[in-house]
Design a protein around this motif. Sequence first.
Motif, short mmCIF file in Angstrom:
data_model
loop_
_atom_site.label_atom_id
_atom_site.label_comp_id
_atom_site.label_asym_id
_atom_site.label_seq_id
_atom_site.Cartn_x
_atom_site.Cartn_y
_atom_site.Cartn_z
N ARG A 203 0.83 -1.20 0.00
CA ARG A 203 0.00 0.00 0.00
C ARG A 203 0.87 1.25 0.00
N PRO A 204 0.63 2.21 -0.92
CA PRO A 204 1.38 3.48 -0.87
C PRO A 204 1.13 4.21 0.43
N LEU A 205 2.06 5.07 0.79
CA LEU A 205 1.97 5.78 2.07
C LEU A 205 0.87 6.84 2.04
N PHE A 206 0.77 7.59 0.93
CA PHE A 206 -0.24 8.66 0.81
C PHE A 206 -1.01 8.48 -0.50
N PRO A 207 -1.95 7.55 -0.59
CA PRO A 207 -2.66 7.31 -1.87
C PRO A 207 -3.89 8.21 -2.03
N GLY A 208 -3.68 9.51 -2.11
CA GLY A 208 -4.79 10.44 -2.24
C GLY A 208 -5.32 10.51 -3.66
#
Length: 408
Positions: A203-208
């Motif tokens: 999972r990416p750290l900041f998947p906005g």
Amino acid sequence: MIKSKKFEKLLFLGEGTFNKVYQVRIDENNDIVAVKRGKKGNNEEQTMYAQNEAKILHKLAHPNIVQLKDYFIDEKKRPCLVFDVCDTDLRKILQDITAPLPLPIRREYLRYILLALEHCHSQKIVHLDVKPENFLISSDRILKLSDFSFAIDLNDNQCLKTAKIFSRWYSPPEIIFGSSQVDPSIDIWAAGCILGEMIQCKRPLFPGSTDIEQLQLIFNQIGNPNLDDIQFLQQLPNYIHFETIQQQTSLQIDQLIDEENSNIVNELDLLKKLLTINPFQRLTATQALRHIYFTQQSPIASLELPDPMLYKQQPKRRARRHPPPPALKENDENLQPIIPIRLMSTDDRIAYGLATVRQVKEPRIATDFYKFQKADQKKRRMEALAKQFEQDKRSTALLRKSRMFKPF
């Protein structure tokens, strides 16, 4: 003028915003290489980015940066850049693993990333598109930074000094707030995001999905900005007041790893220093490599890193144009296939339910599928000619009849 070269495409490796990458065989010397070719359309823009990448790569020579072997324009006037073939990339490994990478492997991968960025920044080159898929892994298990299409050379006075980030998940807050200042700290923030992604696993750290959501994820993880950070951010053109963003007092980034030992503490300390809101307080690549996280432990051997062959890009098979034929019933000669068994592929035999060639008799319609096909085409042509002849014959008869009864 750069000489065009002919090549045979062997395998599709991936694609980006303006390019597609293939594993090919060059006809001139039979070399197996990777060719990054522009997509159809936008030839001027593609050529501009390709020339920018070629120009920058000629200035960079480092074990952790891909080496440009050749550059040419193909027959359709699309730019082509030639590189050595790499088996996989960091994104592929992060997607396929089922547990977080061990700490020694994370440390070695991050060391490769920072070494590549350190060399780029020493030459005053900012990559601007640092993300896992742009770190290729060679057969000797070493990470290599690639895709310099959007990179900027700060030494070039004619180069546009405006940051153009295409990956929101790896963009620092100052870019989201509208800063156009190009600085090496942009790449450092992205390196910190990659480290957090290796820790989290998959999972990416900041998947906005939007800029506002991206800021919410950043401040939820690393905490609210202090007064110095706010004074810096207020000078940016797209600054918004922080009351519109959910306030968080606890640092969720400390909860990424449950274990507690000196190496984990050092890793989280380095992660926080790579992900500082104020870019002037962010570590440089050289400072990060001197962190106790790297100096306390010696580098591991490359053979201890994941084998890239286990994550190698698999060839994409072309989909069937027609559905498979229905399976034959046992002892039913009326459902024999038209195509002789000796001309069938293995998939077709399975589709017909044939275990071996001997279990099916030769079809009675034709002994050779190609002869049958030619005979059928000839029959259709003869029928069409006969039909046309009958139409012409009737037209001639009507014409004669009309002349016969023509009044004087």
